[in-house]
Enzyme design. Sequence first.
Site, PDB file in Angstrom:
ATOM      1  N   ILE A   1       0.843  -1.225   0.006  1.00  0.00           N
ATOM      2  CA  ILE A   1       0.086  -0.070  -0.041  1.00  0.00           C
ATOM      3  C   ILE A   1       0.928   1.243   0.017  1.00  0.00           C
ATOM      4  CG2 ILE A   1      -1.841   1.272   1.134  1.00  0.00           C
ATOM      5  CD1 ILE A   1      -2.464  -1.547   2.566  1.00  0.00           C
TER       6      ILE A   1
ATOM      7  N   LYS B   1       2.031   2.164  -7.105  1.00  0.00           N
ATOM      8  CA  LYS B   1       1.668   1.409  -8.277  1.00  0.00           C
ATOM      9  C   LYS B   1       0.841   2.313  -9.226  1.00  0.00           C
ATOM     10  CE  LYS B   1      -0.537  -1.312  -5.578  1.00  0.00           C
ATOM     11  NZ  LYS B   1       0.069  -0.526  -4.101  1.00  0.00           N
TER      12      LYS B   1
ATOM     13  N   ASP C   1      -2.791  -2.457 -12.367  1.00  0.00           N
ATOM     14  CA  ASP C   1      -2.385  -2.024 -11.116  1.00  0.00           C
ATOM     15  C   ASP C   1      -2.886  -2.990  -9.829  1.00  0.00           C
ATOM     16  OD1 ASP C   1      -2.172  -0.728  -8.364  1.00  0.00           O
ATOM     17  OD2 ASP C   1      -3.376   1.211  -9.105  1.00  0.00           O
TER      18      ASP C   1
HETATM   19  N1  LIG Z   1       8.332   7.254  -6.472  1.00  0.00           N
HETATM   20  C1  LIG Z   1       7.521   8.289  -5.828  1.00  0.00           C
HETATM   21  N2  LIG Z   1       8.117   9.591  -5.443  1.00  0.00           N
HETATM   22  C2  LIG Z   1       7.250  10.508  -4.926  1.00  0.00           C
HETATM   23  N3  LIG Z   1       5.870  10.413  -4.589  1.00  0.00           N
HETATM   24  C3  LIG Z   1       5.465   9.055  -5.118  1.00  0.00           C
HETATM   25  C4  LIG Z   1       6.116   8.103  -5.706  1.00  0.00           C
HETATM   26  N4  LIG Z   1       5.248   7.131  -6.242  1.00  0.00           N
HETATM   27  C5  LIG Z   1       4.035   7.482  -5.749  1.00  0.00           C
HETATM   28  N5  LIG Z   1       4.306   8.926  -4.905  1.00  0.00           N
HETATM   29  C6  LIG Z   1       2.996   9.402  -4.318  1.00  0.00           C
HETATM   30  O1  LIG Z   1       2.614   8.677  -3.225  1.00  0.00           O
HETATM   31  C7  LIG Z   1       1.215   8.755  -3.164  1.00  0.00           C
HETATM   32  C8  LIG Z   1       0.940   7.257  -3.138  1.00  0.00           C
HETATM   33  O2  LIG Z   1       0.887   6.680  -4.394  1.00  0.00           O
HETATM   34  P1  LIG Z   1       0.174   5.694  -5.126  1.00  0.00           P
HETATM   35  O3  LIG Z   1       0.547   5.546  -6.648  1.00  0.00           O
HETATM   36  O4  LIG Z   1      -1.372   5.879  -4.876  1.00  0.00           O
HETATM   37  O5  LIG Z   1       0.435   4.238  -4.522  1.00  0.00           O
HETATM   38  P2  LIG Z   1      -0.372   2.751  -4.363  1.00  0.00           P
HETATM   39  O6  LIG Z   1      -1.113   2.787  -5.704  1.00  0.00           O
HETATM   40  O7  LIG Z   1       0.816   1.928  -4.576  1.00  0.00           O
HETATM   41  O8  LIG Z   1      -0.968   2.565  -3.325  1.00  0.00           O
HETATM   42  C9  LIG Z   1       0.788   9.481  -4.462  1.00  0.00           C
HETATM   43  O9  LIG Z   1       0.387  10.832  -3.673  1.00  0.00           O
HETATM   44  C10 LIG Z   1       1.901   9.513  -5.361  1.00  0.00           C
HETATM   45  O10 LIG Z   1       1.615  10.786  -5.857  1.00  0.00           O
HETATM   46  N1  LIG Z   2      -7.112  -8.032  -1.064  1.00  0.00           N
HETATM   47  C1  LIG Z   2      -6.957  -7.064  -0.122  1.00  0.00           C
HETATM   48  N2  LIG Z   2      -7.207  -7.072   1.047  1.00  0.00           N
HETATM   49  C2  LIG Z   2      -7.314  -5.862   1.933  1.00  0.00           C
HETATM   50  N3  LIG Z   2      -6.987  -4.753   1.491  1.00  0.00           N
HETATM   51  C3  LIG Z   2      -6.647  -4.243   0.147  1.00  0.00           C
HETATM   52  C4  LIG Z   2      -6.763  -5.552  -0.794  1.00  0.00           C
HETATM   53  N4  LIG Z   2      -6.372  -5.021  -1.999  1.00  0.00           N
HETATM   54  C5  LIG Z   2      -6.190  -3.779  -1.949  1.00  0.00           C
HETATM   55  N5  LIG Z   2      -6.321  -3.347  -0.653  1.00  0.00           N
HETATM   56  C6  LIG Z   2      -6.510  -1.887   0.243  1.00  0.00           C
HETATM   57  C7  LIG Z   2      -5.256  -1.483   0.390  1.00  0.00           C
HETATM   58  C8  LIG Z   2      -5.427  -0.131   0.118  1.00  0.00           C
HETATM   59  O1  LIG Z   2      -5.978   0.443   1.489  1.00  0.00           O
HETATM   60  C9  LIG Z   2      -6.405  -0.006  -1.038  1.00  0.00           C
HETATM   61  C10 LIG Z   2      -5.965   0.358  -2.256  1.00  0.00           C
HETATM   62  O2  LIG Z   2      -4.830  -0.105  -2.289  1.00  0.00           O
HETATM   63  P1  LIG Z   2      -3.211   0.704  -2.941  1.00  0.00           P
HETATM   64  O3  LIG Z   2      -2.055  -0.295  -2.732  1.00  0.00           O
HETATM   65  O4  LIG Z   2      -3.259   1.955  -2.362  1.00  0.00           O
HETATM   66  O5  LIG Z   2      -3.378   0.731  -4.149  1.00  0.00           O
HETATM   67  O6  LIG Z   2      -7.104  -1.121  -1.017  1.00  0.00           O
END
Ligand SMILES: Nc1ncnc2c1ncn2[C@@H]1O[C@H](COP(=O)(O)OP(=O)(O)O)[C@@H](O)[C@H]1O
Ligand SMILES: Nc1ncnc2c1ncn2[C@H]1C[C@H](O)[C@@H](COP(=O)(O)O)O1
Length: 207
Positions: free
Chosen positions: A9, A13, A81
């Site tokens: 999380i 991604k 993703d």
């Molecule tokens: N490599 C990075 N460097 C700086 N900020 C980042 C980077 N990757 C993601 N972010 C920022 O961190 C936050 C979470 O990223 P996100 O893409 O939503 O993560 P995930 O989908 O893995 O949960 C967002 O605000 C994004 O702009």
């Molecule tokens: N399978 C899952 N079980 C529990 N929580 C999950 C699962 N898949 C995604 N999540 C949660 C984790 C984050 O709070 C949001 C979105 O995931 P992110 O890694 O921020 O894209 O959903």
Amino acid sequence: MHIAIVGNIGAGKTTLANKLAHHFNWEVFLEDVDHNPYLKDFYDDMPRWAFHLQVYFLNSRFRQTQHIKKLQSASKGVIQDRTIYEDAHIFAANLHESGLMSDRDHQNYLALFESMISMVDAPDLLLYLKADLPKLIQQIEKRNRDYENNIKIEYLKNLNEHYERWISNYKYGKLLIVDVNNLDYVNNPEDLGVIIDKINSTLFGLF
Ligand SMILES: Nc1ncnc2c1ncn2[C@@H]1O[C@H](COP(=O)(O)OP(=O)(O)O)[C@@H](O)[C@H]1O
Ligand SMILES: Nc1ncnc2c1ncn2[C@H]1C[C@H](O)[C@@H](COP(=O)(O)O)O1
């Protein structure tokens, strides 16, 4: 071509998926987060909602894989993703091991997962975004989803341990591990370039 981005999380991604989809001009498949009917309740009370949330994610991810399969057969490129593997091998496994999902619910969930997984194709490339806890916490805070504000560090730590174990055993296709702790592909185009070069090299043997 199908690239799946996996990672804990807040690893980055979604941000990377959108940037890669733009770069390669491929279709992007994001997670069902904003319209997820269980996520907020799950974070408030994990034992109560763990099974419901896992079934919801499993179904939504399975539907996504079937959609991706159709695009693949039409020779369209796809960036995904998060994967269905992470639901079972990371999240559900962690909930069960942490005592937040009962044996009975976990067995029931796994039986459903096993029935579905035989119909799922592995991606051409699994891209693992490896991030340490400080980076994850910083980025979860930066994103500021209210229901994620109470995520325990222990929860993220356990998930990271599951990721390390799962990735070290992954053998369904090409794997690229990118340490994102010191990469900022939001503000530095060169950092995005580093990842794109690695993808081209792993997938197409370029560079
Ligand atoms: N490599 C990075 N460097 C700086 N900020 C980042 C980077 N990757 C993601 N972010 C920022 O961190 C936050 C979470 O990223 P996100 O893409 O939503 O993560 P995930 O989908 O893995 O949960 C967002 O605000 C994004 O702009
Ligand atoms: N399978 C899952 N079980 C529990 N929580 C999950 C699962 N898949 C995604 N999540 C949660 C984790 C984050 O709070 C949001 C979105 O995931 P992110 O890694 O921020 O894209 O959903």
